[in-house]
Design an enzyme around this catalytic site. Structure first.
Site, short mmCIF file in Angstrom:
data_model
loop_
_atom_site.label_atom_id
_atom_site.label_comp_id
_atom_site.label_asym_id
_atom_site.label_seq_id
_atom_site.Cartn_x
_atom_site.Cartn_y
_atom_site.Cartn_z
CD GLU A 16 -2.58 -1.50 2.52
OE1 GLU A 16 -3.75 -1.90 2.50
OE2 GLU A 16 -1.95 -1.35 3.60
CG ASP A 45 -11.06 -8.45 0.73
OD1 ASP A 45 -9.99 -7.86 0.93
OD2 ASP A 45 -11.98 -8.49 1.59
N1 ADE Z 1 -8.52 -5.28 4.55
C1 ADE Z 1 -8.79 -5.68 3.30
N2 ADE Z 1 -9.73 -6.65 3.29
C2 ADE Z 1 -10.07 -6.87 4.58
C3 ADE Z 1 -10.98 -7.74 5.24
N3 ADE Z 1 -11.74 -8.59 4.54
N4 ADE Z 1 -11.07 -7.68 6.59
C4 ADE Z 1 -10.30 -6.83 7.29
N5 ADE Z 1 -9.42 -5.99 6.73
C5 ADE Z 1 -9.31 -5.99 5.39
#
Ligand code: ADE
Length: 232
Positions: free
Chosen positions: A12, A197
């Site tokens: 990042e 995600d």
């Molecule tokens: N950062 C990116 N995806 C995440 C997730 N599913 N849960 C917690 N932090 C995250």
């Protein structure tokens, strides 16, 4: 203006480091810190490490040592809002700790004594970021972002977040910690992230596939935003 940019992971931060011309570098605890000029503004990039304790230390260092005017928390997030897709942007109008629970002794979920459940973000910068996303034809969702020291992918976790907190659009692992520090020091705070995600059963595999993309997209947007910001 002097901005701190706090992002948790190497993926990042790489795009920031490539673009910030010859940044000064220091290391603080486990964190890499880069200081640079970016157009009319100064930026301090801190790769905090994952989680709320690391984010807290990074935010306090940015305020105490670098005397920044504003903190932007960025990087990746897991989508929760209906219709969210990997690659969309999320901008917090407020953030909360989804893993704080002292309700058995009379507090609300997410609440600690003398602190709010929801930390508001800077309205002006938030709106400018939304406008910038629209002008670049990015899909952007704005609303509540929930923070906790846990990767969210199980039905039970999602269920408890959405029944305890209203209007949650995404989850991640640092923002509310940074916001809490900013609240205590009365510093303005903004949070923009890109979805790596959708929080659910495929989240772990998608996170690994899309973390680089989310890191790159979020950092490019933050750099574009600061670049077009009028000199204060
Ligand atoms: N950062 C990116 N995806 C995440 C997730 N599913 N849960 C917690 N932090 C995250």
């Amino acid at each position: 203006m002097k901005f701190a940019i706090i992002a948790a992971m190497h993926e990042e931060c790489v795009c920031f480091r490539t673009q910030l011309n010859s940044p000064n570098s220091e290391s603080y605890l486990n964190m890499q810190v880069n200081e640079a000029k970016w157009y009319d503004h100064e930026v301090v990039l801190i790769e905090s490490g994952i989680g709320k304790v690391n984010a807290t230390l990074a935010a306090q260092h940015a305020i105490d040592h670098y005397k920044v005017d504003h903190i932007i928390n960025t990087g990746s997030a897991g989508g929760i809002v209906e219709g969210a897709e990997i690659g969309d942007f999320v901008i917090a109008d407020r953030v909360c700790h989804h893993d704080i629970d002292i309700s058995p002794i009379g507090f609300e979920f997410g609440e600690l004594p003398k602190l709010p459940v929801y930390y508001e973000t800077d309205k002006t910068i938030c709106q400018s970021l939304i406008n910038l996303c629209h002008s670049m034809k990015h899909t952007v969702h704005s609303g509540t972002i929930a923070t906790g020291d846990t990767f969210v992918y199980q039905h039970q976790q999602l269920n408890s977040i959405s029944t305890r907190f209203n209007g949650v659009i995404a989850c991640e692992m640092e923002a509310a910690a940074v916001a809490q520090v900013c609240h205590l020091f009365q510093k303005p705070f903004t949070m923009i992230r890109n979805l790596s995600d959708i929080a659910g059963e495929h989240a772990p595999i998608n996170f690994q596939s899309y973390i680089n993309q989310a890191g790159q997209e979020s950092s490019q947007l933050v750099l574009d935003f600061i670049k077009q910001l009028q000199k204060a």
